[in-house]
Every structure is written in C-alpha cells, then in structure tokens.
Design an enzyme around this catalytic site. Structure first.
Site, PDB file in Angstrom:
ATOM      1  N   HIS A 173       0.969  -1.371   0.198  1.00  0.00           N
ATOM      2  CA  HIS A 173       0.316  -0.321   0.265  1.00  0.00           C
ATOM      3  C   HIS A 173       1.188   1.258   0.373  1.00  0.00           C
ATOM      4  CE1 HIS A 173      -3.567   2.047   1.833  1.00  0.00           C
ATOM      5  NE2 HIS A 173      -4.326   1.818   0.847  1.00  0.00           N
ATOM      6  N   LYS A 175       3.103   4.425  -0.659  1.00  0.00           N
ATOM      7  CA  LYS A 175       2.823   5.210  -2.477  1.00  0.00           C
ATOM      8  C   LYS A 175       4.131   6.159  -2.106  1.00  0.00           C
ATOM      9  CE  LYS A 175      -1.390   3.741  -1.386  1.00  0.00           C
ATOM     10  NZ  LYS A 175      -2.878   4.441  -2.143  1.00  0.00           N
ATOM     11  N   ASP A 180      15.013  10.950  -9.837  1.00  0.00           N
ATOM     12  CA  ASP A 180      17.205  11.478  -9.220  1.00  0.00           C
ATOM     13  C   ASP A 180      16.871  11.655  -7.226  1.00  0.00           C
ATOM     14  OD1 ASP A 180      17.801  11.022 -11.298  1.00  0.00           O
ATOM     15  OD2 ASP A 180      17.399  13.215 -12.182  1.00  0.00           O
TER      16      ASP A 180
END
Length: 513
Positions: A173, A175, A180
C-alpha cells in the site's frame, strides 16, 4: 511518565530502541519529537526544499515533469497503475525518457524501478502488468517491475478466494514517487481518478539525496522479496529467495524483516555519523571561516530547519514503527494541543480510538461523507461499504457523546460534488500555536488494515519554519473547508440509513476494509 513504558507491548525485537542524547544541532522547539530518531533515520533539510501540493491535477503534472527530466533513477511504489489514457501517458513519458537516455549515451544510466501489489495489479485482463510489459520488453536492462504478494494469502485460501476479495488479505500500500533526488510522498495511487477528482495529499521533497537514497533502498528491499514481472507476463522470484506463498511463511517473513530493517538501521547509522561529523566540524576553528570555505567550494547547504522521519509499518514482517510513533504522538499530545486527523476510510483501530477518547488534546477528525467514499455506487457487496463506514462512524460518535467529549473530539465530513475523498494523515498544533509544527503524510489510514495487514510508509515532517508551517496550515484549512460538523441529526438523514444486515456483518468484516 515514559512514552516507552506506555508502548511496551508494541516493542518487538526487530525495532531498535536506543537511547540517544538530545541533538546539539537542533533548536529547542524540535526536541520534543527527537525521540523518533531512536527508531528511524532523521533527515535534516531546509524548509525551502519542501513543497506542499493541493490538487490531483498538480500531482499529475508534477509526475510527468519529473519523469521527463529524470537522469539517474525513477522509483515508483503504488498499490496499482490504472489502465486509462492518463496512465498510458505516464507510461509513454517513461518510454520517451528511457529512449532519450539511451540515445544520449549509448548505454543508459537511467534505471526505472516500479513496485506494485500483485493481486491489485493483476486484476482483470487489462491491468497494471499489461500496461508495463512493453517497457520491460523494450528496456529489459533498465526497467524492473516488482509485484508484492502478501505471505498471508496462501494454500486453500488463495485457491478459493475470488479476484478483488483476495485483496482484503493484505496489500503493498506504500505510495512514493522518486525521481533522481526529488521525492513525492502521497496517499494517491497511479490512477486517473487520483489525477482528476479524487482528493488526496501530496508533498514534494526537492534536492534531498539522502531521503531519495533511503526510499530507493526501501523499495529495492521490498522488490527483492516480491515476484518479478517477466516480458511474457509470467512472474518469478529472484534466485535463492523464499517464495511468498509457496515457501515457508516464517522463513519468508524473517528474510523480509531483515531486508527492510537493514535499510532502516543502515540509514539511521549513516545519518547519525553525518550529524556527528557536521557538529564536530562546526566546533573546530572559526565557524564563519568554515562557512566561507564551504561557500567558496560551492557546496554550502542551508542550515536545516525541518526534519524528516520515515515511518514504516509492515506487521506481517513484525515491523511496527509507524504504529508506535502514531500512538506516542496521540499519547503525548498535551492539553491545549490540537490534532487534525484525516482518513478517507474511518475505521480506527481500538488503540487509536482509546487514545483519542482518553487523552487531553483537542481532535478534529475529517472523514468522507458517504457520497465521496471511494466505494460509493460500487457493484455488489462493495456497494454496502459506505453504509458500513456510516455505522462505524455513528458508533464512535455515540461513544464521544456518552463520554461528554463533543467539544474536545469533533467529527467533520468532507463533501464535494463530483469528487471522492482519499486524504489521510494528521497535523499537530502545539498548545498556544496557530500553526502546525508536525504533520504525518503517506499511505496509512489509521485503520486495522494499515496497522495489521498491509505494507505502509509515511513521513513525519517536523518544522520550525513559519513559511512551511503556513503551507501545512493552509493545506489543512483547504481540506476542512469542504466539510460539515457531524451532530446527532447527521445520522437521522435518509442517506444515513444503515440496513440491519450491514449492522450485523460490519463487526465481522471491519478488519478487512
């Protein structure tokens, strides 16, 4: 009273509990949160490197710009990648950037690593996997796609439980979107709704190589214990790695724990050494001269006034850092302090509810009204989920009223025509302050799933900079502006009617959504 004694039941062997002296580099106001660095690395940065975003469109545009300008690495961890035109545009951006990188150097330095959930990413004929296979086929040496499969979905259960429902057992789950040395932390997935009309939270940490390195290593570690997507849409584990659902569960979880904790502990050690080095160099000689030397060499960095703490929660692997930190923050919040807590799915753990109802700070809890719940209008059993959330909300509100806490603990419902609500996190305002000094932002929803079933990550951002505090305050105000205060009359409205079968079933299934 010691925070650690209060949280003793949560302290598991994999989590390092090391007492550290107060940091001499940090101003007095940040001291109250420095206990977090006993658990995780502490990254000191300038507030000028932090940008709070407010809209799905802004988030989507930033993703495209960051992909197009990436030179060394693109690391994206999400629940899934959608299959619409907007998602295809993101994939096209990745393809163009990889192609340019190849043409520029012959052999590209750019590496793309994508981590998704296996069950959610495999749902349907056209899915996250089919979206990404062309990239794997065209750039096999530069692109890696890892699909995390929970070790708890195995054996007969895996064979019998149907698609969609298998996602209730446990998910990847996290995110995080990294390009870079720029990192975006969010609760948003890579899907068109999250780019258009599904409200979430997003923060960009710019030019932060140490933080980018940490999250790259974290995603790599989870990727190493995940299934690897192949060019022919099959999956296989890395050589020598225990299989998540065919191999020994305990052995798999132990390896996963070691890999993730190694990332956390090594980053923590690196940051401590960096702090010590910075402190000692500032003590030697004339500080003004050393600053002039740094300026002359062109590597002068602004003095940190903001601290980032990555909080990881992976209960299947015995890692409970986010839970420990969240509970301590709720426990230690003093009388007069205000906590604004938001979740798209109001289903708090019993421990969080007990702390909210039993402590002294004021709470303003923002949650989704039924119409902006992500499951509103869904087909089948899923269509009843908003009603289940109404029932859970009503039960909590009744408990608040029984304890005569309506003034101290206030519920507010987000409502916005044509939108859904997915924002999560909290803002902490110390007693006497009109601006927040700490926020939590990332993937956890403060519910049973986040704590016990899924892989989660968020960051605690602690800042003393008034401009950044103002940014965070405006973010909070903008979200709460679209809400109404919950009262007993709220549950008398016709759209709040909860059928008897939903009331009976909710206690049995509330730990799965």
């Amino acid at each position: 009273r010691s925070s650690w004694l209060l949280l003793a039941p949560l302290l598991t062997p994999p989590v390092p509990v090391i007492t550290a002296p107060p940091c001499s580099l940090c101003p007095e106001g940040a001291h109250r949160f420095q206990w977090i660095r006993n658990l995780v690395p502490e990254f000191g940065i300038s507030s000028s490197h932090v940008k709070v975003l407010s809209s799905p469109a802004e988030f989507y545009d930033l993703l495209k710009v960051q992909i197009k300008t990436a030179k060394q690495r693109v690391v994206m961890a999400s629940l899934y990648l959608g299959t619409g035109l907007l998602e295809q545009e993101l994939v096209d951006c990745l393809e163009e950037t990889l192609e340019k990188s190849l043409q520029a150097k012959g052999s590209s330095n750019l590496r793309v690593s994508i981590l998704l959930d296996f069950t959610r990413g495999s749902r349907g004929r056209k899915n996250s996997r089919t979206m990404l296979i062309p990239l794997l086929q065209r750039f096999p040496k530069q692109v890696r796609v890892s699909l995390f499969h929970t070790p708890n979905l195995r054996g007969l259960l895996r064979l019998l439980i149907p698609e969609r429902f298998n996602e209730t057992i446990g998910l990847q789950h996290i995110k995080v979107y990294l390009f870079d040395d720029n990192v975006i932390l969010s609760g948003a997935n890579l899907s068109d709704l999250y780019f258009t009309n599904r409200q979430d939270r997003y923060v960009l940490l710019q030019d932060s190589p140490e933080i980018a390195d940490f999250f790259t290593e974290l995603v790599d570690a989870i990727g190493d214990v995940s299934l690897q997507l192949q060019q022919d849409d099959t999956v296989q584990m890395m050589e020598g790695m225990v299989h998540p659902y065919q191999g020994d569960k305990m052995a798999y979880c132990e390896i996963a724990n070691q890999r993730v904790m190694e990332v956390i502990n090594s980053a923590r050690t690196r940051q401590e050494l960096l702090h010590a080095k910075t402190f000692h160099s500032s003590q030697e000689g004339n500080p003004m001269l050393s600053q002039q030397d740094s300026q002359a060499s062109g590597d002068l960095k602004p003095e940190p006034d903001t601290w980032i703490y990555p909080l990881i929660q992976m209960k299947p692997f015995g890692i409970q850092i986010d839970e420990m930190v969240t509970e301590t923050l709720l426990t230690e919040a003093e009388r007069g302090a205000r906590i604004y807590l938001t979740t798209g799915y109001f289903n708090l753990t019993q421990a969080y509810m007990d702390l909210i109802l039993g402590t002294r700070a004021e709470y303003r809890i923002l949650l989704a009204s039924p119409e902006v719940n992500g499951f509103f209008g869904a087909k089948g059993v899923a269509g009843a989920i908003p009603a289940a959330y109404v029932y859970i909300e009503h039960q909590f509100y009744s408990e608040v009223c029984c304890l005569h806490q309506q003034e101290r603990v206030q519920l507010q419902e987000y409502s916005r025509t044509g939108w859904t609500f997915h924002a999560k996190g909290l803002w902490l305002y110390l007693a006497g302050s009109n601006l927040p000094c700490l926020t939590l932002i990332g993937s956890p929803n403060f519910g049973y799933r986040s704590v016990h079933r899924d892989l989660e990550a968020q960051v605690a951002i602690v800042t003393e900079n008034k401009a950044l505090q103002q940014q965070l305050h405006q973010e909070q105000e903008q979200l709460y502006l679209c809400s109404g205060v919950v009262s007993s009359s709220t549950f008398e409205q016709p759209n709040r009617y909860v059928k008897l079968w939903v009331k009976l079933v909710t206690p049995l299934i509330k730990n799965f959504f």
